[in-house]
Structure formats: C-alpha cells, structure tokens
Design a protein around this motif. Sequence first.
Motif, mmCIF file in Angstrom:
data_model
loop_
_atom_site.group_PDB
_atom_site.id
_atom_site.type_symbol
_atom_site.label_atom_id
_atom_site.label_comp_id
_atom_site.label_asym_id
_atom_site.label_seq_id
_atom_site.Cartn_x
_atom_site.Cartn_y
_atom_site.Cartn_z
ATOM 1 N N LEU A 7 1.083 -1.239 -0.323
ATOM 2 C CA LEU A 7 -0.047 -0.310 -0.008
ATOM 3 C C LEU A 7 0.964 1.082 -0.206
ATOM 4 N N GLN A 8 1.752 1.503 0.798
ATOM 5 C CA GLN A 8 2.595 2.209 0.974
ATOM 6 C C GLN A 8 3.790 2.382 -0.985
ATOM 7 N N GLU A 9 3.971 1.792 -0.759
ATOM 8 C CA GLU A 9 4.616 1.607 -2.557
ATOM 9 C C GLU A 9 3.576 2.116 -3.568
ATOM 10 N N VAL A 10 2.740 2.058 -3.634
ATOM 11 C CA VAL A 10 1.356 2.177 -4.296
ATOM 12 C C VAL A 10 1.119 3.977 -4.378
ATOM 13 N N PHE A 11 0.874 3.541 -2.777
ATOM 14 C CA PHE A 11 -0.035 5.219 -2.584
ATOM 15 C C PHE A 11 1.338 6.155 -2.711
ATOM 16 N N SER A 12 2.453 5.876 -2.353
ATOM 17 C CA SER A 12 3.531 7.343 -2.756
ATOM 18 C C SER A 12 3.174 7.516 -3.182
ATOM 19 N N ASP A 13 3.035 7.384 -4.804
ATOM 20 C CA ASP A 13 3.237 7.686 -6.265
ATOM 21 C C ASP A 13 1.527 8.375 -6.326
ATOM 22 N N GLY A 36 -1.035 -5.205 -7.376
ATOM 23 C CA GLY A 36 -1.031 -6.226 -5.998
ATOM 24 C C GLY A 36 -1.102 -5.986 -4.956
ATOM 25 N N VAL A 37 -2.737 -4.604 -5.485
ATOM 26 C CA VAL A 37 -3.169 -4.639 -4.089
ATOM 27 C C VAL A 37 -4.745 -5.529 -4.466
ATOM 28 N N SER A 86 -6.416 5.712 4.899
ATOM 29 C CA SER A 86 -4.538 6.230 5.704
ATOM 30 C C SER A 86 -3.914 6.671 5.059
ATOM 31 N N PHE A 87 -3.950 6.004 3.187
ATOM 32 C CA PHE A 87 -3.216 6.209 2.729
ATOM 33 C C PHE A 87 -3.222 7.539 1.136
ATOM 34 N N LEU A 88 -4.822 7.692 0.910
ATOM 35 C CA LEU A 88 -5.339 8.822 1.023
ATOM 36 C C LEU A 88 -5.219 9.958 1.156
ATOM 37 N N LEU A 89 -5.185 10.202 2.800
ATOM 38 C CA LEU A 89 -5.104 11.069 3.473
ATOM 39 C C LEU A 89 -3.683 11.477 3.373
ATOM 40 N N THR A 90 -3.397 11.047 2.824
ATOM 41 C CA THR A 90 -1.189 11.487 3.001
ATOM 42 C C THR A 90 -0.869 12.245 1.154
ATOM 43 N N CYS A 91 -2.334 12.008 0.756
ATOM 44 C CA CYS A 91 -2.278 12.530 -0.554
ATOM 45 C C CYS A 91 -2.951 14.533 -0.477
#
Length: 100
Positions: A7-13, A36-37, A86-91
């Motif tokens: 998740l970190q890898e995918v959502f960091s882009d 891969g998610v 949580s990952f969307l919140l970082t974008c």
Amino acid sequence: MMDQAKLQEVFSDKAYVESIAKLSAEDAAKSLREKGVDVTADDLMQVRDFLMKHKEEAQNGELSEDSLAEVAGGSAGAVACLAIASFLLTCSGTIMLLAW
C-alpha cells in the motif's frame, strides 16, 4: 489482509493516485489489483463513503478515535478500507477528487 508495504509503495505515487481517483470504482479497483493491491470496487466505495462521512477530519489528515472505532475489529473489507483511506489522506487534495 493488505500488505502495508505494498500500500505504501502504490499510494506514495501521487500521480498514480490522482489518476485512479478519476476512474470509476471498478476501473480503479482493477488498476490497483494490477499493482498488487487486493481490493474490490465495493471496498473503494466504502473508502469514499467513510471519507465523506468524516470529511472534516479527512481534510485535516487525521481521524478521531471515534471514527477509527467504526472500523476497529471490523471485517477484512472494513480494515482494508481504513488502510486505503489512511494512504489517501497523505495525498493532499486527492480525497475530494474521487470519481468513485
């Protein structure tokens, strides 16, 4: 169970996240599965509904303990939704642009 590292890898882009935010839930889920998610369109709709319900908190990038309690101990789908949220919140700015 979702792999947090994946998740970190995918959502960091950020460009990728912005691109899937413009897709239908079905197409976004397909794209994420190709990365891969393991997620369904229904999972993504739950993410959207959760973020819209907690819109003010989401805009601040933090969720209250009460909000988190809604999914704590929940189904695998609910836990997956929280991880994605949580990952969307970082974008920044992405949440309000979700097409799904």
